[in-house]
Design an enzyme around this catalytic site. Structure first.
Site, PDB file in Angstrom:
ATOM      1  N   TYR A  90      -2.106  -1.833  10.393  1.00 17.72           N
ATOM      2  CA  TYR A  90      -2.195  -1.937   8.929  1.00 17.72           C
ATOM      3  C   TYR A  90      -0.919  -1.405   8.277  1.00 17.72           C
ATOM      4  CZ  TYR A  90      -4.139  -1.425   4.210  1.00 17.72           C
ATOM      5  OH  TYR A  90      -4.366  -1.516   2.853  1.00 17.72           O
ATOM      6  N   SER A 145       0.854  -1.186   0.000  1.00 19.17           N
ATOM      7  CA  SER A 145       0.000   0.000   0.000  1.00 19.17           C
ATOM      8  C   SER A 145       0.890   1.235   0.000  1.00 19.17           C
ATOM      9  CB  SER A 145      -0.875   0.030   1.255  1.00 19.17           C
ATOM     10  OG  SER A 145      -1.488   1.309   1.402  1.00 19.17           O
TER      11      SER A 145
HETATM   12  P1  NAD Z   1     -11.666  -5.780  -0.297  1.00 24.62           P
HETATM   13  O1  NAD Z   1     -12.093  -5.742   1.118  1.00 24.62           O
HETATM   14  O2  NAD Z   1     -12.652  -5.457  -1.365  1.00 24.62           O
HETATM   15  O3  NAD Z   1     -10.990  -7.188  -0.637  1.00 24.62           O
HETATM   16  C1  NAD Z   1     -10.208  -7.902   0.286  1.00 24.62           C
HETATM   17  C2  NAD Z   1     -10.578  -9.361   0.189  1.00 24.62           C
HETATM   18  O4  NAD Z   1      -9.718 -10.127   1.058  1.00 24.62           O
HETATM   19  C3  NAD Z   1     -12.008  -9.649   0.629  1.00 24.62           C
HETATM   20  O5  NAD Z   1     -12.669 -10.407  -0.367  1.00 24.62           O
HETATM   21  C4  NAD Z   1     -11.845 -10.437   1.912  1.00 24.62           C
HETATM   22  O6  NAD Z   1     -12.891 -11.388   2.139  1.00 24.62           O
HETATM   23  C5  NAD Z   1     -10.516 -11.126   1.681  1.00 24.62           C
HETATM   24  N1  NAD Z   1      -9.897 -11.592   2.923  1.00 24.62           N
HETATM   25  C6  NAD Z   1      -9.865 -10.951   4.127  1.00 24.62           C
HETATM   26  N2  NAD Z   1      -9.240 -11.716   5.032  1.00 24.62           N
HETATM   27  C7  NAD Z   1      -8.871 -12.865   4.399  1.00 24.62           C
HETATM   28  C8  NAD Z   1      -8.183 -14.029   4.817  1.00 24.62           C
HETATM   29  N3  NAD Z   1      -7.768 -14.182   6.083  1.00 24.62           N
HETATM   30  N4  NAD Z   1      -7.952 -15.011   3.918  1.00 24.62           N
HETATM   31  C9  NAD Z   1      -8.391 -14.876   2.627  1.00 24.62           C
HETATM   32  N5  NAD Z   1      -9.052 -13.779   2.178  1.00 24.62           N
HETATM   33  C10 NAD Z   1      -9.283 -12.785   3.067  1.00 24.62           C
HETATM   34  O7  NAD Z   1     -10.431  -4.760  -0.382  1.00 24.62           O
HETATM   35  P2  NAD Z   1      -9.431  -4.324  -1.546  1.00 24.62           P
HETATM   36  O8  NAD Z   1      -9.356  -2.861  -1.502  1.00 24.62           O
HETATM   37  O9  NAD Z   1      -9.713  -5.008  -2.820  1.00 24.62           O
HETATM   38  O10 NAD Z   1      -8.077  -4.869  -0.901  1.00 24.62           O
HETATM   39  C11 NAD Z   1      -7.215  -5.771  -1.539  1.00 24.62           C
HETATM   40  C12 NAD Z   1      -5.804  -5.493  -1.061  1.00 24.62           C
HETATM   41  O11 NAD Z   1      -5.431  -4.150  -1.419  1.00 24.62           O
HETATM   42  C13 NAD Z   1      -5.622  -5.567   0.460  1.00 24.62           C
HETATM   43  O12 NAD Z   1      -4.393  -6.200   0.749  1.00 24.62           O
HETATM   44  C14 NAD Z   1      -5.574  -4.112   0.864  1.00 24.62           C
HETATM   45  O13 NAD Z   1      -4.864  -3.920   2.059  1.00 24.62           O
HETATM   46  C15 NAD Z   1      -4.860  -3.499  -0.309  1.00 24.62           C
HETATM   47  N6  NAD Z   1      -5.009  -2.061  -0.488  1.00 24.62           N
HETATM   48  C16 NAD Z   1      -6.230  -1.488  -0.550  1.00 24.62           C
HETATM   49  C17 NAD Z   1      -6.319  -0.109  -0.681  1.00 24.62           C
HETATM   50  C18 NAD Z   1      -7.637   0.585  -0.705  1.00 24.62           C
HETATM   51  O14 NAD Z   1      -7.669   1.799  -0.595  1.00 24.62           O
HETATM   52  N7  NAD Z   1      -8.740  -0.111  -0.862  1.00 24.62           N
HETATM   53  C19 NAD Z   1      -5.164   0.674  -0.774  1.00 24.62           C
HETATM   54  C20 NAD Z   1      -3.931   0.040  -0.735  1.00 24.62           C
HETATM   55  C21 NAD Z   1      -3.871  -1.319  -0.584  1.00 24.62           C
END
Ligand code: NAD
Length: 257
Positions: free
Chosen positions: A157, A143
């Site tokens: 986080y 991130s």
């Molecule tokens: P999201 O919540 O839509 O997707 C995350 C997915 O991970 C969900 O489907 C959830 O069920 C799954 N998950 C959670 N815990 C789990 C586990 N223990 N085992 C297997 N699956 C699990 O969020 P997103 O924004 O698509 O996030 C995806 C990645 O991107 C994450 O690592 C997040 O930290 C990172 N990220 C997101 C952002 C943002 O602003 N949304 C920014 C930077 C990084």
């Protein structure tokens, strides 16, 4: 097609970045192993692919559990015969994650176990499969918070994403001569459930947008496009990078009005 005949395992593919990446990778010819703890969402992603006659299968795995990670990799090889692309993308941002004083130890442990240990376990079992396939590409979702401090804190986080970034560099160096590339994706703030649930008021959303030069949240599709580049042979000389896709947030000192 940029991923013709490749097999890709994507964790967290029930929603957000993971789902959009599954849809894009499949369009580019890959067979997709959808991994999540949210079975309903995971099965929906698979159905979306099957509706377009694309190959996909769902396996439930909690990435913080070693057995689950071993099984998801075995599932990929048993179902599609090999594994070429490992996208360690699952992650959480807990609502009770704050500063060092307010954050409880159990929130720290939960966050580190999923976000950081989950990437380690994906690699622990996935790398052997990539070796068996003659090499491949690993993409770990970090991130922008691994690169910048935020005044609206989420200490666990942020620490977990720092771990993903540094782990990625070391993995890249160790496996560089095995035809295995390892890169970190550093998305900026995105309009996915994860962040929108955390920034749960309009005021919090606007507070975050003050820092983004482009003045908007990113879309999961825009991160999927970057993941495609890192997964495909177009990035054949790219390993160990922190690939930022962030609307300019890490470049900004002051943002335009
Ligand atoms: P999201 O919540 O839509 O997707 C995350 C997915 O991970 C969900 O489907 C959830 O069920 C799954 N998950 C959670 N815990 C789990 C586990 N223990 N085992 C297997 N699956 C699990 O969020 P997103 O924004 O698509 O996030 C995806 C990645 O991107 C994450 O690592 C997040 O930290 C990172 N990220 C997101 C952002 C943002 O602003 N949304 C920014 C930077 C990084």
């Amino acid at each position: 097609m940029r991923l013709k005949d490749k097999v890709a395992l994507i964790t967290g593919a029930s929603s957000g970045i993971g789902r959009e990446t599954a849809l894009l990778f499949a369009r580019e010819g890959a067979k997709i192993v959808v991994v999540d703890v949210n079975d309903k969402g995971g099965l929906e992603t698979v159905q979306m692919l099957k509706d377009k006659n694309q190959d996909a299968a769902y396996v439930h795995a909690d990435v913080s559990k070693a057995n689950d990670c071993a099984e998801m990799v075995a599932f990929a090889e048993n179902t599609f015969g090999k594994l070429n692309i490992l996208f360690n993308n699952a992650g959480i941002m807990h609502g009770d994650d704050g500063d060092a004083i307010s954050t409880e130890e159990n929130i720290w442990d939960l966050t580190m176990n999923i976000n950081a240990k989950g990437v380690f376990l994906g690699c622990k079992y996935g790398i052997s499969a990539l070796r068996r396939a003659g090499g491949g590409s690993i993409i770990n979702t970090a991130s922008f918070v691994a690169l910048l401090g935020a005044a609206t804190p989420q200490i666990a986080y942020t620490a977990s994403k720092g771990a993903v970034l540094s782990m990625t560099r070391e993995l890249a160096v160790i496996h560089a001569r095995e035809n295995i590339r390892v890169n970190a994706l550093c998305p900026g703030p995105l309009r996915t459930d994860l962040l929108m649930n955390f920034l749960d008021t309009e005021a919090k959303k606007q507070r975050r947008l003050v820092h983004v030069p482009m003045g908007r949240f990113g879309e999961a599709k825009e991160i999927a496009a970057a993941a495609l580049y890192l997964a495909s042979d177009e990035s054949s000389y790219v390993t160990g990078t922190e690939f930022t896709v962030d609307g300019g947030i890490t470049a900004a000192y002051v943002t335009p009005e």
